[in-house]
Design an enzyme around this catalytic site. Structure first.
Site, PDB file in Angstrom:
ATOM      1  N   ARG A  69      42.455  25.223  46.482  1.00  0.00           N
ATOM      2  CA  ARG A  69      42.377  26.646  46.099  1.00  0.00           C
ATOM      3  C   ARG A  69      43.155  26.874  44.805  1.00  0.00           C
ATOM      4  NH1 ARG A  69      43.198  26.996  51.780  1.00  0.00           N
ATOM      5  NH2 ARG A  69      45.431  27.429  51.533  1.00  0.00           N
ATOM      6  N   LYS A 159      44.738  46.111  44.443  1.00  0.00           N
ATOM      7  CA  LYS A 159      43.384  46.419  44.912  1.00  0.00           C
ATOM      8  C   LYS A 159      43.335  46.615  46.417  1.00  0.00           C
ATOM      9  CE  LYS A 159      40.026  44.130  46.294  1.00  0.00           C
ATOM     10  NZ  LYS A 159      39.007  43.112  46.595  1.00  0.00           N
ATOM     11  N   GLU A 200      38.636  50.770  45.769  1.00  0.00           N
ATOM     12  CA  GLU A 200      37.356  50.062  45.962  1.00  0.00           C
ATOM     13  C   GLU A 200      36.625  50.520  47.227  1.00  0.00           C
ATOM     14  OE1 GLU A 200      37.695  45.773  46.208  1.00  0.00           O
ATOM     15  OE2 GLU A 200      35.543  45.499  46.302  1.00  0.00           O
ATOM     16  N   LYS A 242      36.494  51.025  41.649  1.00  0.00           N
ATOM     17  CA  LYS A 242      35.654  49.821  41.786  1.00  0.00           C
ATOM     18  C   LYS A 242      34.609  50.087  42.870  1.00  0.00           C
ATOM     19  CE  LYS A 242      35.878  44.889  42.944  1.00  0.00           C
ATOM     20  NZ  LYS A 242      36.624  43.642  42.819  1.00  0.00           N
TER      21      LYS A 242
HETATM   22  C1  5MM Z   1      33.335  43.129  47.608  1.00  0.00           C
HETATM   23  O1  5MM Z   1      34.193  42.069  47.325  1.00  0.00           O
HETATM   24  C2  5MM Z   1      34.979  42.222  46.148  1.00  0.00           C
HETATM   25  C3  5MM Z   1      34.151  42.026  44.911  1.00  0.00           C
HETATM   26  O2  5MM Z   1      33.473  40.794  45.025  1.00  0.00           O
HETATM   27  P1  5MM Z   1      31.913  40.683  44.741  1.00  0.00           P
HETATM   28  O3  5MM Z   1      31.726  40.980  43.285  1.00  0.00           O
HETATM   29  O4  5MM Z   1      31.595  39.256  45.103  1.00  0.00           O
HETATM   30  O5  5MM Z   1      31.210  41.678  45.628  1.00  0.00           O
HETATM   31  C4  5MM Z   1      36.094  41.161  46.194  1.00  0.00           C
HETATM   32  O6  5MM Z   1      37.109  41.468  45.279  1.00  0.00           O
HETATM   33  C5  5MM Z   1      36.663  41.064  47.590  1.00  0.00           C
HETATM   34  O7  5MM Z   1      37.317  42.254  47.899  1.00  0.00           O
HETATM   35  C6  5MM Z   1      37.613  39.871  47.631  1.00  0.00           C
HETATM   36  O8  5MM Z   1      36.863  38.708  47.421  1.00  0.00           O
HETATM   37  C7  5MM Z   1      38.363  39.779  48.949  1.00  0.00           C
HETATM   38  O9  5MM Z   1      37.415  39.784  49.982  1.00  0.00           O
HETATM   39  P2  5MM Z   1      37.863  39.445  51.472  1.00  0.00           P
HETATM   40  O10 5MM Z   1      36.586  39.645  52.271  1.00  0.00           O
HETATM   41  O11 5MM Z   1      38.321  38.038  51.493  1.00  0.00           O
HETATM   42  O12 5MM Z   1      38.937  40.411  51.849  1.00  0.00           O
END
Ligand code: 5MM
Length: 365
Positions: A69, A159, A200, A242
């Site tokens: 990672r 976020k 978001e 967002k």
């Molecule tokens: C919706 O997910 C966020 C934006 O990603 P995409 O452009 O792929 O839709 C993304 O920032 C998301 O919040 C993070 O990957 C964290 O997601 P998880 O599900 O691990 O909390």
């Protein structure tokens, strides 16, 4: 500079030391938002939680170890030239505490590249009680203390993601209200710590709803979010919104064109988002990289928008890059070239200067 957030009660008489700290928070908010809202730049979401990055790696047979990672996120952040298109990176807490292969903390490394470090602060989704098929976002307990800690480690924006499932019965009024209040509470706490909040609200696209139904839901959701932000006295000048785009569900037989997505998204935003918000950076939500770029471009072809309209994608920026890397160090340069190209295309889309013919320059189109 605008006066300090109005969430300080009017009768409060601050001592001099408090005034100094308030002013420095205001300066921090202003510096951060000015960089995040720069024309032609976007935000990289590299904040996948353990479960999500695990799923993405597993699909490519990459083992989700701490070092894999770390190595993958170093690949993204150290892509030569990426600071031309990326103003900030949202990190997962693990990455905030990790170092590059040269031993530099990731937040320090990002700043050395003129990119701002941010942090995902929600603690993920849990089932929403007394509802079916809906989820609530957790993480408000102890958030004030965590924000102070993240700030001391270099994060200057944060976020929090809320999700809304679409069906005939959802999102419920309860989900819309509860998520709006959580987003606003989180945003107020961020600003009180001198951290710019990314707000978001994601209307999920894993359903068969039409673009018209998505418009109806998104309008309700954004209306509730901005009502709550007002109630919690959040300064709109220092947030990033967002949202998801207004688009048909993935299982909908009728697929909307980029022009329709652009028009309807802008229509809903104009009805709900005050002009005080400086920048709106979309999530991609499961759209293909090309769709996410074309749809963003279509919005920026429309004149008269009061906000910067840009990107904060995870999958739409990273998918091809991760597929090229495959967990193998010998693929780093090729993966970085693909990531840089995707970021450049989205930068052009944020200026309304993208055309699909530019896709030919990438090896995936
Ligand atoms: C919706 O997910 C966020 C934006 O990603 P995409 O452009 O792929 O839709 C993304 O920032 C998301 O919040 C993070 O990957 C964290 O997601 P998880 O599900 O691990 O909390």
């Amino acid at each position: 500079m605008l006066p300090f957030p109005a969430f300080i009660p009017a009768h409060y008489q601050p001592e001099e030391k408090d005034l100094i700290s308030m002013n420095s928070h205001m300066k921090d908010l202003e510096t951060t938002i000015n960089q995040l809202a720069k024309k032609g730049k976007g935000i990289l979401a590299a904040d996948e939680s353990m479960a999500t990055i695990g799923k993405r790696f597993e699909a490519l047979k990459i083992e989700s170890t701490e070092d894999n990672r770390r190595a993958y996120r170093e690949l993204l952040m150290s892509t030569p030239g990426i600071n031309e298109y990326i103003a900030g990176v949202i990190l997962f807490e693990e990455t905030l505490n990790q170092t590059t292969s040269n031993g530099m903390k990731f937040p320090d490394f990002l700043r050395s590249q003129s990119i701002l470090p941010g942090i995902k602060v929600d603690k993920g989704l849990i089932p929403l009680i007394n509802s079916t098929d809906e989820q609530a976002t957790q993480g408000l307990d102890g958030l004030n203390e965590r924000l102070a800690e993240y700030k001391s480690k270099g994060a200057c924006f944060a976020k929090w993601r809320a999700v809304y499932a679409v069906s005939e019965k959802t999102p419920s009024r309860m989900a819309v209200k509860m998520n709006a209040n959580s987003l606003a509470h989180y945003a107020a706490l961020c600003q009180a710590n001198g951290i710019v909040p990314i707000v978001e609200p994601e209307v999920l696209i894993d359903s068969n709803h039409t673009i018209e139904r998505c418009a109806e839901v998104t309008e309700n959701v954004l209306h509730a979010v901005f009502h709550s932000l007002h109630k919690y006295k959040v300064k709109l000048e220092y947030i990033v919104l967002k949202p998801s785009m207004v688009i048909n569900g993935k299982q909908c037989p009728t697929k909307a064109s980029a022009e329709q997505v652009g028009k309807m998204t802008v229509m809903v935003l104009r009805r709900t988002v005050p002009a005080a918000v400086p920048t709106i950076n979309f999530l991609s939500g499961g759209q293909s990289p090309e769709e996410a770029t074309a749809n963003l471009n279509a919005m920026n072809m429309l004149a008269g928008n009061p906000w910067n309209l840009s990107y904060s994608y995870a999958r739409a920026l990273q998918d091809y890059c991760m597929k090229t890397w495959k967990g193998d160090a010998k693929n780093v340069s090729a993966a970085q070239a693909i990531f840089l190209q995707r970021a450049k295309l989205n930068s052009l889309a944020s200026l309304g200067k993208y055309t699909s013919s530019l896709e030919k320059e990438t090896s995936f189109a």
